[in-house]
Write a protein that holds these residues in place. Structure first.
Motif, PDB file in Angstrom:
ATOM      1  N   THR A  44      24.208 -16.506   9.275  1.00 50.24           N
ATOM      2  CA  THR A  44      22.921 -16.255   9.937  1.00 50.24           C
ATOM      3  C   THR A  44      21.762 -16.481   8.978  1.00 50.24           C
ATOM      4  O   THR A  44      20.766 -17.135   9.314  1.00 50.24           O
ATOM      5  CB  THR A  44      22.876 -14.811  10.477  1.00 50.24           C
ATOM      6  N   VAL A  45      21.881 -15.949   7.775  1.00 52.58           N
ATOM      7  CA  VAL A  45      20.823 -16.132   6.770  1.00 52.58           C
ATOM      8  C   VAL A  45      20.689 -17.615   6.410  1.00 52.58           C
ATOM      9  O   VAL A  45      19.575 -18.146   6.265  1.00 52.58           O
ATOM     10  CB  VAL A  45      21.126 -15.293   5.518  1.00 52.58           C
ATOM     11  N   LYS A  46      21.826 -18.292   6.305  1.00 56.26           N
ATOM     12  CA  LYS A  46      21.805 -19.722   5.975  1.00 56.26           C
ATOM     13  C   LYS A  46      21.067 -20.519   7.057  1.00 56.26           C
ATOM     14  O   LYS A  46      20.229 -21.375   6.766  1.00 56.26           O
ATOM     15  CB  LYS A  46      23.252 -20.221   5.847  1.00 56.26           C
ATOM     16  N   ILE A  47      21.375 -20.215   8.321  1.00 54.37           N
ATOM     17  CA  ILE A  47      20.715 -20.916   9.434  1.00 54.37           C
ATOM     18  C   ILE A  47      19.226 -20.581   9.493  1.00 54.37           C
ATOM     19  O   ILE A  47      18.395 -21.442   9.793  1.00 54.37           O
ATOM     20  CB  ILE A  47      21.420 -20.574  10.760  1.00 54.37           C
ATOM     21  N   ALA A  48      18.870 -19.343   9.181  1.00 56.44           N
ATOM     22  CA  ALA A  48      17.450 -18.960   9.173  1.00 56.44           C
ATOM     23  C   ALA A  48      16.676 -19.788   8.147  1.00 56.44           C
ATOM     24  O   ALA A  48      15.563 -20.276   8.428  1.00 56.44           O
ATOM     25  CB  ALA A  48      17.311 -17.471   8.874  1.00 56.44           C
ATOM     26  N   TYR A  49      17.245 -19.989   6.957  1.00 53.32           N
ATOM     27  CA  TYR A  49      16.560 -20.789   5.942  1.00 53.32           C
ATOM     28  C   TYR A  49      16.523 -22.269   6.329  1.00 53.32           C
ATOM     29  O   TYR A  49      15.544 -22.972   6.027  1.00 53.32           O
ATOM     30  CB  TYR A  49      17.223 -20.606   4.580  1.00 53.32           C
ATOM     31  N   GLN A  50      17.575 -22.743   7.002  1.00 50.78           N
ATOM     32  CA  GLN A  50      17.531 -24.113   7.520  1.00 50.78           C
ATOM     33  C   GLN A  50      16.381 -24.265   8.520  1.00 50.78           C
ATOM     34  O   GLN A  50      15.665 -25.269   8.521  1.00 50.78           O
ATOM     35  CB  GLN A  50      18.859 -24.452   8.202  1.00 50.78           C
ATOM     36  N   ASN A  51      16.206 -23.225   9.352  1.00 48.76           N
ATOM     37  CA  ASN A  51      15.111 -23.246  10.328  1.00 48.76           C
ATOM     38  C   ASN A  51      13.744 -23.261   9.635  1.00 48.76           C
ATOM     39  O   ASN A  51      12.806 -23.918  10.089  1.00 48.76           O
ATOM     40  CB  ASN A  51      15.209 -22.045  11.260  1.00 48.76           C
ATOM     41  N   PHE A  52      13.627 -22.499   8.534  1.00 50.36           N
ATOM     42  CA  PHE A  52      12.371 -22.500   7.768  1.00 50.36           C
ATOM     43  C   PHE A  52      12.003 -23.926   7.340  1.00 50.36           C
ATOM     44  O   PHE A  52      10.869 -24.380   7.508  1.00 50.36           O
ATOM     45  CB  PHE A  52      12.497 -21.628   6.508  1.00 50.36           C
ATOM     46  N   TRP A  53      12.994 -24.618   6.766  1.00 55.53           N
ATOM     47  CA  TRP A  53      12.730 -25.967   6.268  1.00 55.53           C
ATOM     48  C   TRP A  53      12.406 -26.920   7.409  1.00 55.53           C
ATOM     49  O   TRP A  53      11.520 -27.779   7.285  1.00 55.53           O
ATOM     50  CB  TRP A  53      13.937 -26.481   5.468  1.00 55.53           C
ATOM     51  N   LEU A  54      13.120 -26.760   8.513  1.00 50.19           N
ATOM     52  CA  LEU A  54      12.868 -27.619   9.674  1.00 50.19           C
ATOM     53  C   LEU A  54      11.454 -27.415  10.204  1.00 50.19           C
ATOM     54  O   LEU A  54      10.715 -28.386  10.451  1.00 50.19           O
ATOM     55  CB  LEU A  54      13.899 -27.318  10.771  1.00 50.19           C
ATOM     56  N   ALA A  55      11.056 -26.138  10.380  1.00 57.07           N
ATOM     57  CA  ALA A  55       9.735 -25.833  10.932  1.00 57.07           C
ATOM     58  C   ALA A  55       8.620 -26.228   9.966  1.00 57.07           C
ATOM     59  O   ALA A  55       7.638 -26.874  10.352  1.00 57.07           O
ATOM     60  CB  ALA A  55       9.649 -24.342  11.263  1.00 57.07           C
ATOM     61  N   THR A  56       8.775 -25.842   8.694  1.00 55.67           N
ATOM     62  CA  THR A  56       7.732 -26.120   7.708  1.00 55.67           C
ATOM     63  C   THR A  56       7.616 -27.619   7.439  1.00 55.67           C
ATOM     64  O   THR A  56       6.510 -28.171   7.344  1.00 55.67           O
ATOM     65  CB  THR A  56       8.033 -25.374   6.395  1.00 55.67           C
ATOM     66  N   GLY A  57       8.765 -28.282   7.326  1.00 56.33           N
ATOM     67  CA  GLY A  57       8.759 -29.728   7.062  1.00 56.33           C
ATOM     68  C   GLY A  57       8.077 -30.514   8.161  1.00 56.33           C
ATOM     69  O   GLY A  57       7.279 -31.432   7.891  1.00 56.33           O
ATOM     70  N   SER A  58       8.366 -30.153   9.413  1.00 56.82           N
ATOM     71  CA  SER A  58       7.742 -30.871  10.528  1.00 56.82           C
ATOM     72  C   SER A  58       6.245 -30.578  10.597  1.00 56.82           C
ATOM     73  O   SER A  58       5.450 -31.442  10.969  1.00 56.82           O
ATOM     74  CB  SER A  58       8.424 -30.495  11.844  1.00 56.82           C
ATOM     75  N   SER A  63      19.882 -22.477  15.876  1.00 51.84           N
ATOM     76  CA  SER A  63      20.272 -21.061  15.966  1.00 51.84           C
ATOM     77  C   SER A  63      21.413 -20.861  16.954  1.00 51.84           C
ATOM     78  O   SER A  63      22.265 -19.982  16.770  1.00 51.84           O
ATOM     79  CB  SER A  63      19.077 -20.208  16.389  1.00 51.84           C
ATOM     80  N   SER A  64      21.450 -21.683  18.006  1.00 47.00           N
ATOM     81  CA  SER A  64      22.473 -21.508  19.045  1.00 47.00           C
ATOM     82  C   SER A  64      23.871 -21.821  18.534  1.00 47.00           C
ATOM     83  O   SER A  64      24.866 -21.478  19.183  1.00 47.00           O
ATOM     84  CB  SER A  64      22.153 -22.388  20.258  1.00 47.00           C
ATOM     85  N   ARG A  65      23.985 -22.444  17.361  1.00 44.01           N
ATOM     86  CA  ARG A  65      25.316 -22.681  16.794  1.00 44.01           C
ATOM     87  C   ARG A  65      26.055 -21.379  16.541  1.00 44.01           C
ATOM     88  O   ARG A  65      27.290 -21.336  16.527  1.00 44.01           O
ATOM     89  CB  ARG A  65      25.200 -23.466  15.483  1.00 44.01           C
ATOM     90  N   LEU A  66      25.295 -20.301  16.349  1.00 40.42           N
ATOM     91  CA  LEU A  66      25.926 -18.997  16.106  1.00 40.42           C
ATOM     92  C   LEU A  66      26.653 -18.476  17.336  1.00 40.42           C
ATOM     93  O   LEU A  66      27.517 -17.606  17.231  1.00 40.42           O
ATOM     94  CB  LEU A  66      24.877 -17.981  15.653  1.00 40.42           C
ATOM     95  N   LEU A  67      26.313 -18.988  18.516  1.00 41.94           N
ATOM     96  CA  LEU A  67      27.017 -18.565  19.734  1.00 41.94           C
ATOM     97  C   LEU A  67      28.483 -18.969  19.691  1.00 41.94           C
ATOM     98  O   LEU A  67      29.329 -18.384  20.364  1.00 41.94           O
ATOM     99  CB  LEU A  67      26.363 -19.181  20.976  1.00 41.94           C
TER     100      LEU A  67
END
Length: 735
Positions: A663-677, A710-714
């Protein structure tokens, strides 16, 4: 008249194999797995297989140990516990449903207006005015009112948050004659609110499904007559009448009657507790045998199951460290965005480009969602796997713990007893003693009786016929075994209460009983014609998954494993040697357990405490993360714990540790995705490549990317552990 739901029906039966039709299993793989796991814990059941497509269940069992009737009863009880769907909170508003409905209505309104404008301009070729005083401008202002109100409220509290930034961006867009662009901001924000509400509600429903173990109707005593009433109409002081097989729906005290209570849904333990007048019972447990009259003390949303749900729902609103980081990052991005906007305007002297940069940076929805969506999704996924996490903070922390403290009984050892020691008097062999005990306990389905029958089966001992068989609730069994036509041998198998009832003198066995009890063993007396001929001592075997789980936790970042138990040092040392646990704290009182956890924390460690009993509650509350076995080994333990392994399966620790880290790993991936875009959008907007409309589509694109990631966690599911038949580990016997 009592109308019971048909939980299962027998479609085919031969000795040793039954095929059931269980309607609730249809297209419910999670329930299928839960039923299989719980059935395989029942002594005598060898193997189970479910088919969710046709709602079928096949059970293979040993007819020498368990009858078809008791197989059905075990199945009915398990399905009943896991299929009741009634919220324990009386006020449905507290279950979170209105938040989803309100968010859906708002999102639908914004989508309808935006869709109508898009169709008019793209398909019909009709130009829609987008100025402040146009119909679209008016609808935009109307749709922005809730957001502006929230922003004003925050400003009065001297807080400038995301709501103010979004409101400012919308106002700027409408004044600039870009009402459709403002609507895009509103649509993205409404979608984010709907998604958050939906995920939170999904988590609540999954958690409520775990905790909801009450029924719809029950019977109360009114003027000496049993009257059927709905659970929601129960009041404090009502006397509820509960018969064999019925589910207890209140917290209260027994005022009459006695019975064996199955507290497994609450405590996770398989043995039945004998309860009588003045004893307490809790909602969600079963009357396994007997009739009890319970004066209701806590009803509805005051029962402890409902209190747990309240705590979980409250914790869903609390932000984790990583969610707070996301909020701070989004505010910083907006500040940077304003600076970039001013810079673009000064350098290019192009208000259009500056406005595009403003739109890109003024709506950091993806950044805000980058942490909240994986946290909520992970909690929901854990609940579907029967792991109750009381909030995102504990989900984040459990993957960072480097010290794991374990209680012994009910945690590293299982809840199913096994026959550990046989003591015989002079002239009596172990086989003879076990034959007598097996003969008496043939028709008894108490866990200790199942252990006797299991040991007899391993030794290939057959039972002797009996003419009389009596069961004494909470005490034991009495049987008469015929020797010839004129004489029968009386055999008693039970606890000290049974020997006192039949005036049996224990004599020299007292010293041996004391020795066995000091080792933490449960002792039954075997008496032949008023003379004690031996003792049977029982203990819970080490869980077959304990060693694997400890090794996996070590591989996942736990550097120090500690055994902390109230048991005697000899028993603790035996367990520690078997599981290779280097640090032991035996004979620990509850306060000492909590002190130990505090000491470990003061040394700089993050401590996870795993336990199941009232004596673990203080340590569970003190630890950075407290984990309770079952839905709590005791009411106090589950309320003190942060995570509960509902199925009483220690493998859940491996799963929740891995889920936390992923979960923490995916959250940081999301940070990079959002900030990068966002950075890419600023560069393209400043250079004139990106228009304001395309800036809106960029928001949609990276927000959907965050949601999809995030939905990968499902799909996160527990890894299977290979198990072998028979006892994998047993505590060494001490003579």
């Amino acid at each position: 008249m009592r109308a019971d739901k048909t939980y299962a029906s027998i479609k085919h039966s031969i000795p040793g194999r039954i095929r059931f039709k269980v309607p609730d299993l249809r297209k419910d793989k999670i329930l299928c797995g839960t039923v299989e796991r719980n059935l395989e814990k029942v002594a005598g059941i060898i193997r189970t297989r479910t088919n969710d497509k046709c709602a079928a269940l096949v059970i293979r069992y040993n007819p020498d140990f368990i009858s078809p009737e008791h197989v059905y009863e075990a199945l009915r009880e398990i399905v009943a516990v896991h299929t009741t769907k009634i919220c324990p909170i009386k006020d449905k508003k507290e279950c979170g449903c209105p938040q989803v409905k309100g968010a859906l209505r708002y999102f639908s309104f914004v989508s309808a207006v935006g869709g109508a404008v898009l169709i008019s301009e793209s398909l019909l070729g009709i130009t829609v005015a987008q100025t402040l005083f146009s119909p679209l401008g008016f609808l935009t202002v109307l749709a922005a009112v809730p957001l502006v109100k929230e922003a004003v409220t925050k400003l009065r509290e001297k807080k400038f948050g995301l709501e103010g930034i979004l409101a400012g961006g919308i106002v700027a867009a409408v004044i600039a004659g870009e009402a459709m662009t403002a609507f895009e901001i509103l649509w993205i924000n409404a979608g984010a609110e709907l998604l958050t509400a939906w995920i939170t509600e999904r988590s609540r429903r999954a958690i409520s499904g775990i905790l909801d173990n009450t029924t719809h109707h029950t019977f109360v005593l009114r003027d000496g007559v049993e009257v059927e009433v709905e659970i929601n109409n129960l009041k404090e002081g009502d006397v509820v009448v509960l018969h064999t097989g019925e589910k207890i729906c209140v917290d209260g005290t027994i005022v009459d009657g006695q019975g064996l209570i199955n507290e497994a849904p609450i405590t996770g333990r398989a043995d039945f507790i004998h309860k009588q007048q003045d004893d307490q019972v809790f909602a969600g447990t079963f009357v396994r045998e007997g009739v009890i009259y319970v004066r209701a003390e806590e009803v509805g949303d005051k029962t402890y199951l409902a209190r747990i749900l309240h705590k979980v729902e409250d914790s869903l609103e609390n932000k984790t460290a990583i969610e707070s980081t996301a909020d701070k990052l989004s505010v910083r991005l907006v500040k940077i965005g304003f600076a970039c906007t001013v810079g673009t305007l000064l350098i290019t002297a192009d208000p259009w480009r500056a406005f595009t940069v403003l739109l890109v940076m003024a709506c950091p929805c993806a950044t805000v969602l980058s942490a909240s969506t994986p946290i909520s999704t992970a909690i929901s996924t854990a609940a579907k796997n029967n792991i109750l996490i009381k909030g995102g903070r504990y989900l984040e922390e459990v993957g960072k713990c480097d010290i794991a403290c374990f209680d012994k009984t009910g945690t590293l050892t299982g809840s199913e007893p096994s026959l550990e020691h046989i003591h015989t008097t002079e002239g009596v062999t172990e086989s003879e003693l076990l034959t007598y005990a097996f003969s008496v306990e043939t028709h008894n389905h108490h866990p200790l009786a199942q252990a006797i029958k299991h040991e007899a089966g391993l030794r290939k001992i057959s039972p002797l016929p009996h003419t009389v068989c009596e069961y004494f609730l909470g005490k034991g069994m009495r049987a008469e075994l015929p020797e010839n036509e004129n004489h029968s041998t009386e055999i008693l198998v039970g606890n000290k209460k049974l020997t006192e009832q039949f005036d049996v003198r224990i004599g020299s066995l007292s010293r041996q009983v004391s020795t066995l009890k000091r080792k933490g063993l449960t002792v039954l007396y075997v008496v032949k014609d008023k003379d004690p001929i031996g003792l049977l001592a029982f203990a819970n075997t080490i869980r077959e998954e304990s060693a694997t789980v400890l090794n996996a936790l070590g591989a996942g970042g736990v550097d120090r494993t500690v055994l902390v138990t109230g048991d005697e040092p000899a028993t603790a040392n035996d367990l520690a040697r078997t599981l290779n646990i280097p640090e032991i704290h035996a004979s620990a009182m509850p306060e000492e357990k909590a002190t130990l956890v505090r000491t470990l924390q003061s040394e700089g460690g993050k401590v996870m405490m795993v336990g199941d009993g009232i004596n673990d509650a203080l340590a569970l509350a003190q630890a950075d993360v407290g984990v309770a076995m079952g839905t709590g080994g005791a009411e106090v333990a589950v309320e003190a714990a942060d995570i509960a392994l509902v199925d009483d399966d220690l493998k859940g620790l491996m799963y929740v540790q891995q889920l936390s880290q992923d979960t923490v790993k995916i959250a940081y991936q999301n940070f990079w995705l959002a900030t990068g875009s966002n950075i890419a959008g600023v560069i393209m907007g400043a250079t004139g490549v990106l228009s304001p409309v395309m800036a809106g589509f960029l928001h949609i694109l990276h927000t959907m990317g965050v949601i999809a990631n995030s939905s990968r966690l499902l799909l996160h599911s527990p890894e299977a552990i290979e198990s072998k038949q028979g006892k994998i580990y047993e505590l060494p016997q001490n003579s």
